[in-house]
Design a protein around this motif. Structure first.
Motif, PDB file in Angstrom:
ATOM      1  N   LEU A  49      24.755 -24.170 -24.340  1.00  0.00           N
ATOM      2  CA  LEU A  49      24.670 -24.646 -22.957  1.00  0.00           C
ATOM      3  C   LEU A  49      25.894 -25.482 -22.602  1.00  0.00           C
ATOM      4  N   ASN A  50      26.339 -26.314 -23.542  1.00  0.00           N
ATOM      5  CA  ASN A  50      27.528 -27.125 -23.330  1.00  0.00           C
ATOM      6  C   ASN A  50      28.768 -26.240 -23.164  1.00  0.00           C
ATOM      7  N   ALA A  51      28.860 -25.196 -23.971  1.00  0.00           N
ATOM      8  CA  ALA A  51      29.991 -24.265 -23.864  1.00  0.00           C
ATOM      9  C   ALA A  51      29.967 -23.540 -22.514  1.00  0.00           C
ATOM     10  N   LYS A  54      31.350 -25.918 -19.958  1.00  0.00           N
ATOM     11  CA  LYS A  54      32.818 -25.978 -20.035  1.00  0.00           C
ATOM     12  C   LYS A  54      33.445 -24.731 -19.426  1.00  0.00           C
ATOM     13  N   GLU A  55      32.913 -23.579 -19.803  1.00  0.00           N
ATOM     14  CA  GLU A  55      33.461 -22.298 -19.326  1.00  0.00           C
ATOM     15  C   GLU A  55      33.405 -22.197 -17.803  1.00  0.00           C
ATOM     16  N   LEU A  56      32.302 -22.661 -17.222  1.00  0.00           N
ATOM     17  CA  LEU A  56      32.085 -22.494 -15.782  1.00  0.00           C
ATOM     18  C   LEU A  56      32.502 -23.728 -14.984  1.00  0.00           C
ATOM     19  N   ASN A  57      32.921 -24.769 -15.705  1.00  0.00           N
ATOM     20  CA  ASN A  57      33.371 -26.004 -15.071  1.00  0.00           C
ATOM     21  C   ASN A  57      32.294 -26.631 -14.184  1.00  0.00           C
ATOM     22  N   GLU A  62      23.471 -28.611 -14.489  1.00  0.00           N
ATOM     23  CA  GLU A  62      23.582 -27.505 -13.537  1.00  0.00           C
ATOM     24  C   GLU A  62      23.399 -26.166 -14.256  1.00  0.00           C
ATOM     25  N   VAL A  63      24.010 -26.037 -15.426  1.00  0.00           N
ATOM     26  CA  VAL A  63      23.847 -24.816 -16.228  1.00  0.00           C
ATOM     27  C   VAL A  63      22.367 -24.588 -16.511  1.00  0.00           C
TER      28      VAL A  63
END
Length: 74
Positions: A49-51, A54-57, A62-63
């Motif tokens: 989820l953290n990655a 980061k990927e989606l900024n 929110e993710v």
């Protein structure tokens, strides 16, 4: 067959599983297995989820919220 929430979220940002895995140095097989096994959002590890965040900024909250929304739609 309905798409997994991870696929829905990545698609909303014009990304795919493989791009995400390579960019964030996550094993692509792990990401593919979450989708293939229809893993519930609640069971996806926090490092993934953290990655995604980061990927989606976007924030991890929110993710998580977006993934839950996509999951409930399927």
């Amino acid at each position: 067959m309905a798409k997994h929430a991870i696929d829905e979220l990545l698609q909303a940002y014009q990304k795919n599983r493989n791009q995400f895995a390579v960019n964030q140095q996550i094993n692509p097989n792990s990401v593919n297995n979450y989708a293939k096994r229809n893993t519930k959002v609640e069971k996806i590890p926090s490092d993934v989820l953290n990655a995604l965040a980061k990927e989606l900024n976007i924030s991890m909250d929110e993710v998580y919220e977006q993934l839950l929304k996509y999951q409930s739609e399927n």
